[in-house]
Design a protein around this motif. Sequence first.
Motif, PDB file in Angstrom:
ATOM      1  N   MET A   1       0.961  -0.881  -5.237  1.00  0.00           N
ATOM      2  CA  MET A   1       0.417  -1.957  -6.067  1.00  0.00           C
ATOM      3  C   MET A   1       1.199  -3.260  -5.903  1.00  0.00           C
ATOM      4  O   MET A   1       0.634  -4.328  -6.019  1.00  0.00           O
ATOM      5  N   ILE A   2       2.517  -3.135  -5.666  1.00  0.00           N
ATOM      6  CA  ILE A   2       3.330  -4.334  -5.444  1.00  0.00           C
ATOM      7  C   ILE A   2       4.210  -4.102  -4.225  1.00  0.00           C
ATOM      8  O   ILE A   2       4.539  -2.974  -3.874  1.00  0.00           O
ATOM      9  N   ASP A   3       4.577  -5.191  -3.567  1.00  0.00           N
ATOM     10  CA  ASP A   3       5.427  -5.106  -2.394  1.00  0.00           C
ATOM     11  C   ASP A   3       6.886  -5.150  -2.822  1.00  0.00           C
ATOM     12  O   ASP A   3       7.240  -5.834  -3.789  1.00  0.00           O
ATOM     13  N   PRO A   4       7.763  -4.457  -2.084  1.00  0.00           N
ATOM     14  CA  PRO A   4       9.192  -4.518  -2.417  1.00  0.00           C
ATOM     15  C   PRO A   4       9.741  -5.913  -2.141  1.00  0.00           C
ATOM     16  O   PRO A   4       9.269  -6.609  -1.232  1.00  0.00           O
ATOM     17  N   THR A   5      10.725  -6.324  -2.920  1.00  0.00           N
ATOM     18  CA  THR A   5      11.350  -7.628  -2.686  1.00  0.00           C
ATOM     19  C   THR A   5      12.440  -7.521  -1.625  1.00  0.00           C
ATOM     20  O   THR A   5      12.903  -8.524  -1.107  1.00  0.00           O
ATOM     21  N   GLY A   6      12.839  -6.309  -1.331  1.00  0.00           N
ATOM     22  CA  GLY A   6      13.827  -6.062  -0.288  1.00  0.00           C
ATOM     23  C   GLY A   6      13.662  -4.642   0.219  1.00  0.00           C
ATOM     24  O   GLY A   6      13.096  -3.789  -0.466  1.00  0.00           O
TER      25      GLY A   6
END
Length: 178
Positions: free
Chosen positions: A5-10
């Motif tokens: 649902m969301i992309d990792p920030t790192g």
Amino acid sequence: ILSGMIDPTGGSVISHGSRHLINGKSSAGYKPMLKIIENLRLQAMFLGLHGDDLNLAIENTLEKARLGYTDIFKTTGNVSQHLIRQIALIMSLQINSDTIVIDNINSAGTGIVREDITEYINNKINSSTSLVITSHPKLIQHTTNKIFLLHYGRLYGPFGLEEAISHYSELPRENHAD
């Protein structure tokens, strides 16, 4: 991140196969003026089902919810919200995936349907890589073999159920402002 649902920030997440989020708010978006069958069809389409797969998912959902033929033609606004949440959850469980995230399912129906849904959830969990996020002790007890506690950004565990409950009651009650 695990559900996609969301992309990792790192960093990165590598998933082999399909991913699916099963949310405790599965009935969000159900329209009160539509019939149960129409809302189920919309939910199935939003879940990516079509054709024979869509029809089979609806048929399985109605069977598992033990709804009669006349029930499915009632408008959603004229039946209990508990029933609506129940059928929406069952529909969400129709999706086959290799990784599932079950988020905040605190109720799994009533009566005999509750037993059926709990068994159905267990089967889904046992047939995939699963992350179950819940505060419902019975669901935890019957569906997990490792329990972790996430408390103000810190992860504790793994624990068994009784040990997790004991540790949870001992966790500091930090102030968010700190």
